[in-house]
Scaffold this motif. Structure first.
Motif, PDB file in Angstrom:
ATOM      1  N   LEU A   1       0.659  -1.372   0.062  1.00  0.00           N
ATOM      2  CA  LEU A   1       0.327   0.007  -0.108  1.00  0.00           C
ATOM      3  C   LEU A   1       0.622   1.548   0.279  1.00  0.00           C
ATOM      4  CD1 LEU A   1      -3.090  -0.926   2.606  1.00  0.00           C
ATOM      5  CD2 LEU A   1      -2.961  -1.394  -0.079  1.00  0.00           C
TER       6      LEU A   1
ATOM      7  N   ILE B   1      -5.069  -7.664  -1.969  1.00  0.00           N
ATOM      8  CA  ILE B   1      -3.614  -7.256  -2.323  1.00  0.00           C
ATOM      9  C   ILE B   1      -2.898  -8.025  -3.163  1.00  0.00           C
ATOM     10  CG2 ILE B   1      -1.447  -6.473  -1.664  1.00  0.00           C
ATOM     11  CD1 ILE B   1      -3.070  -4.462  -0.083  1.00  0.00           C
TER      12      ILE B   1
ATOM     13  N   ASN C   1      -6.317   3.830   1.148  1.00  0.00           N
ATOM     14  CA  ASN C   1      -6.253   2.473  -0.548  1.00  0.00           C
ATOM     15  C   ASN C   1      -7.783   2.078  -0.135  1.00  0.00           C
ATOM     16  OD1 ASN C   1      -3.363   2.954  -1.300  1.00  0.00           O
ATOM     17  ND2 ASN C   1      -2.964   3.306   1.127  1.00  0.00           N
TER      18      ASN C   1
END
Length: 320
Positions: free
Chosen positions: A60, A229, A310
């Protein structure tokens, strides 16, 4: 989208339901027959999936802070926040519990589009508090006696104050849920939201507080974050390949995760040494559980800031 359709198939749903029931029955058996099963599950999952989901913060950071100077500055702020909060929480158990609960409610309630994008601000905040509060506040209502027994091991002499704070927040959460349902009604009623709360309710109804939180944090929350992710990374790589570009942005990620994991491990060992050697009041009460809670509280602050900043990026990928 294909993965969502796969999980909606009747046979797949039935198989997953049977597996979930068997897993829940196994965990309950362990809970009832081994005194410290919940503690060891918490330790194991925190140091594996929980540890790795936190180490992925570097991904991130690489996405948000482009350039070596900006990334280095962000890393310094990240580590500084972790160290300062860890030192503060090591000296005050009740403050640690208050801060950890507040941050957990915010972080676990991150919507990621799970119950739709609400343009109504008050409704979105209410949904966030309801979803985020369930994993950390329901144990104080459903397993009060068991949780109270764990408190001295978690926060030492601050156990009474910490329990009062925890129980007060739990009843305030119940009041918010009831009031919201009475006033907002259909605007708040959302099947994915209440299904998630129901799952957490069942976990805490069947399992001990530590075991229930271990399953939620290690097997549900952390695993889902790791998947987001990974999916985002794969999506970015696929776009680059389709466009015939090779920006080399994604190539250092693997090494960055390894370095971040080793650094995090070093910080955990330093924290363990600090808790054992520093002249802290009632230091004899600091246990493995206390050390893990201090570490979780310290890393949660910069972690939740990064995730919230994010969240739109991660949500955009999860909805594709």
């Amino acid at each position: 989208m294909p993965s969502r359709l796969f999980f909606k198939q009747p046979l797949v749903m039935l198989s997953l339901t049977v597996l979930a029931i068997l897993a829940l029955a196994t965990l309950r058996y362990l809970d009832q027959n081994f005194a410290r099963a919940g503690l060891w599950f918490f330790v194991s999952l925190t140091l594996t999936t929980g540890f790795f989901h936190g180490a992925l913060d570097i991904v991130l950071m690489q996405h948000e802070f482009v350039g070596a100077r900006r990334l280095a500055s962000a890393l310094v702020l990240y580590v500084g926040a972790v160290v300062l909060l860890a030192m503060l929480c090591a000296h005050s158990g009740w403050l640690m519990v208050l801060v950890l609960l507040a941050m957990s409610i915010w972080h676990f309630g991150e919507p990621y589009g799970r119950w739709g994008l609400s343009t109504w601000k008050q409704g979105a905040w209410t949904q966030r508090v309801i979803a985020g509060g369930a994993p950390v506040l329901l144990p104080a209502l459903l397993s009060a006696q068991a949780l109270q027994a764990v408190m001295p091991m978690a926060v030492g002499l601050d156990a009474a104050w910490a329990w009062t704070i925890w129980q007060t927040l739990a009843w305030l959460w119940i009041g918010l849920c009831v009031l919201s349902l009475a006033v907002l009604r259909q605007r708040l009623f959302n099947k994915p939201l209440w299904a998630e709360v129901a799952v957490v309710f069942v976990l805490n109804l069947v399992l001990s507080p530590l075991m229930a939180f271990s399953v939620y944090f290690g097997a549900l929350h952390s695993a889902a974050h790791i998947f987001r992710i990974a999916a985002r990374h794969h999506h970015g790589a696929a776009i680059e390949k389709a466009n015939g570009t090779n920006s080399k942005i994604n190539q250092p990620i693997g090494m960055a995760i390894v370095v971040t994991s080793l650094t995090t491990l070093l910080l955990l060992l330093t924290l363990a040494w600090y808790l054992q050697s520093a002249s802290i009041a009632a230091s004899e009460h600091h246990s493995l559980l206390n050390g893990l809670l201090v570490a979780l509280t310290a890393v949660t602050l910069p972690h939740l800031v990064l995730v919230s900043r994010n969240a739109h990026w991660l949500t955009a990928q999860s909805s594709t």
